[in-house]
Design a protein around this motif. Structure first.
Motif, PDB file in Angstrom:
ATOM      1  N   VAL A  42       0.842  -1.342  -0.113  1.00 51.96           N
ATOM      2  CA  VAL A  42       0.191   0.116  -0.066  1.00 51.96           C
ATOM      3  C   VAL A  42       0.908   1.122  -0.163  1.00 51.96           C
ATOM      4  N   THR A  43       0.579   2.140  -1.087  1.00 52.95           N
ATOM      5  CA  THR A  43       1.502   3.497  -1.022  1.00 52.95           C
ATOM      6  C   THR A  43       0.605   4.443  -0.762  1.00 52.95           C
ATOM      7  N   ILE A  44       1.167   5.438  -0.103  1.00 48.84           N
ATOM      8  CA  ILE A  44       0.225   6.663   0.566  1.00 48.84           C
ATOM      9  C   ILE A  44       0.963   7.891  -0.221  1.00 48.84           C
ATOM     10  N   GLY A  45       0.373   9.018  -0.370  1.00 47.82           N
ATOM     11  CA  GLY A  45       0.784  10.305  -0.810  1.00 47.82           C
ATOM     12  C   GLY A  45       1.832  10.910   0.026  1.00 47.82           C
ATOM     13  N   ARG A  46       2.519  11.889  -0.445  1.00 45.48           N
ATOM     14  CA  ARG A  46       3.498  12.534   0.514  1.00 45.48           C
ATOM     15  C   ARG A  46       3.150  12.951   1.871  1.00 45.48           C
ATOM     16  N   HIS A  47       1.797  13.540   1.828  1.00 43.58           N
ATOM     17  CA  HIS A  47       1.205  14.369   2.676  1.00 43.58           C
ATOM     18  C   HIS A  47      -0.047  13.505   3.497  1.00 43.58           C
ATOM     19  N   ASN A  49      -2.108  10.774   5.990  1.00 46.27           N
ATOM     20  CA  ASN A  49      -2.064  10.204   7.245  1.00 46.27           C
ATOM     21  C   ASN A  49      -2.309   8.556   7.287  1.00 46.27           C
ATOM     22  N   PRO A  50      -1.555   8.142   7.650  1.00 40.97           N
ATOM     23  CA  PRO A  50      -1.353   6.323   7.170  1.00 40.97           C
ATOM     24  C   PRO A  50      -2.679   5.572   8.203  1.00 40.97           C
ATOM     25  N   TRP A  51      -2.810   6.320   9.335  1.00 41.66           N
ATOM     26  CA  TRP A  51      -3.744   5.818  10.304  1.00 41.66           C
ATOM     27  C   TRP A  51      -5.252   6.040   9.779  1.00 41.66           C
ATOM     28  N   GLN A 276       1.804  27.501  16.512  1.00 41.40           N
ATOM     29  CA  GLN A 276       3.450  27.141  16.657  1.00 41.40           C
ATOM     30  C   GLN A 276       3.752  25.939  15.648  1.00 41.40           C
ATOM     31  N   GLU A 277       2.699  25.231  15.334  1.00 41.11           N
ATOM     32  CA  GLU A 277       2.895  24.143  14.335  1.00 41.11           C
ATOM     33  C   GLU A 277       1.528  24.029  13.467  1.00 41.11           C
ATOM     34  N   ALA A 278       1.974  23.535  12.183  1.00 41.40           N
ATOM     35  CA  ALA A 278       1.006  23.209  11.261  1.00 41.40           C
ATOM     36  C   ALA A 278       1.124  21.826  10.728  1.00 41.40           C
ATOM     37  N   VAL A 279       0.267  20.969  10.483  1.00 41.72           N
ATOM     38  CA  VAL A 279       0.336  19.900   9.573  1.00 41.72           C
ATOM     39  C   VAL A 279      -0.572  19.774   8.684  1.00 41.72           C
ATOM     40  N   VAL A 280      -0.528  19.377   7.348  1.00 40.25           N
ATOM     41  CA  VAL A 280      -1.690  19.409   6.326  1.00 40.25           C
ATOM     42  C   VAL A 280      -1.461  18.005   5.803  1.00 40.25           C
ATOM     43  N   PHE A 281      -2.627  17.212   5.959  1.00 38.17           N
ATOM     44  CA  PHE A 281      -2.678  16.019   5.437  1.00 38.17           C
ATOM     45  C   PHE A 281      -3.546  16.224   4.124  1.00 38.17           C
ATOM     46  N   SER A 282      -3.006  15.595   2.878  1.00 41.87           N
ATOM     47  CA  SER A 282      -3.729  15.788   1.799  1.00 41.87           C
ATOM     48  C   SER A 282      -3.416  14.863   0.596  1.00 41.87           C
TER      49      SER A 282
END
Length: 340
Positions: A42-47, A49-51, A276-282
């Motif tokens: 299974v491959t996921i894109g760079r951004h 979230n695998p869970w 303080q921190e930003a994470v973007v899953f897409s």
């Protein structure tokens, strides 16, 4: 001059490392095509979230690998029934439509009359048989386009291992992840990976004027695979830090799906009115935009004005239609969904 590479290695990380090496270290002075296929993964894109995208316990129980691409796009299951093409070229000469025309031409040589659908898919009789993702290395002036062709892949595994975003399914009017894809073997019983590769080589030679170009074999014994840079790239791609990333708890989470752009899941850690921190899953197709957005948001004021102020300068960086649409859509949506 044009180059054609082909590999029978089944470790997908070998192929991702080969792509990295060709992009970052090789002299790509003309069109290059690389043909390969992986063992079950299974491959996921760079951004992504695998869970959230896949059932990790099922993967582990069945001995199916999890890998993260450096390109964008969504979560896919691949195995030996899934042929893969990779095109590289100097960015000035890079043309996605030309690449897809080579794929369509190769399929026609196998009797398959496929057609382009949307931004990166190929279909046969209305069902998806191919998807693509893209990467650009501005510092090197090299661009990459890789994609799949479903020949005889395990379509049940799609349902077993993947948990697709419900908004994406609803937007496409389908009830399951498996309903809209098909194996070419269903309609073309004689088709196999070897025959498809031969068709790709013939079409590439014709389109790129590469009649005299030999097919180079790439395997564990090749010079590329023994290069220290290749080994370092492979080790990073195999690491759990790269594959799984981290999904910390955040004080603010916003999710949406924008037509023609993709699914966006933004997590913000806000302290004292500052991000303080930003994470973007897409699953968006332009991961460089997502990278730059995460960096730009860090340290900015939380609120619509602060977000617009931090992201506005990125418009000078991303001027092409696809990346600009992603940036503007993300900026407008984010700014309209936070309070000052």
């Amino acid at each position: 001059r044009p180059r054609i590479l082909r590999s029978e290695e089944h470790d997908i990380v070998f192929h991702f490392a080969a792509e990295d090496y060709l992009m970052q270290k090789a002299q790509v002075t003309g069109p290059l095509m690389y043909l390969w296929r992986p063992g079950p993964v299974v491959t996921i894109g760079r951004h992504q979230n695998p869970w959230k995208e896949c059932k990790l316990a099922e993967l582990e129980a069945d001995g199916v690998s999890l890998a993260r691409r450096r390109s964008g796009g969504g979560c896919v299951f691949q195995d030996l029934g899934c042929s893969v093409f990779t095109f590289l070229a100097p960015s000035a000469d890079f043309n996605i439509d030309r690449n897809l025309d080579i794929v369509l031409g190769a399929l026609r040589r196998c009797g398959v009359d496929a057609e382009k659908k949307g931004r990166n898919d190929l279909t046969f009789e209305g069902r998806k048989i191919s998807g693509s993702a893209f990467r650009h290395a501005p510092d090197r002036g090299v661009s990459l386009h890789h994609g799949t062709v479903l020949v005889d892949t395990d379509l049940q595994a799609l349902q077993k291992y993947l948990t697709p975003d419900k908004r994406k399914l609803q937007a496409k009017g389908i009830s399951s992840v498996g309903a809209r894809v098909m194996n070419l073997r269903e309609s073309f019983a004689e088709l196999c990976h070897a025959r498809l590769c031969e068709a790709f080589v013939a079409e590439f030679r014709e389109v790129e004027g590469a009649q005299g170009v030999e097919v180079e074999s790439l395997d564990e014994g090749s010079d590329i695979a023994s290069a220290p840079e290749f080994r370092a790239m492979r080790a990073e791609l195999q690491s759990s830090e790269w594959r799984l990333g981290r999904t910390p708890d955040f004080s603010h989470q916003l999710e949406t799906r924008i037509d023609g752009v993709g699914v966006l899941d933004v997590r913000l850690e806000v302290v004292g009115g500052k991000i303080q921190e930003a994470v973007v899953f897409s699953d968006a197709l332009f991961p460089d935009v997502i990278d730059e957005v995460m960096v730009a948001l860090q340290g900015s004021d939380y609120g619509r004005h602060g977000i617009r102020k931090s992201l506005e300068p990125l418009r000078d960086r991303f001027t092409q239609d696809g990346p600009r649409l992603l940036l503007d859509s993300l900026t407008d949506w984010l700014a309209s969904n936070v309070d000052d």
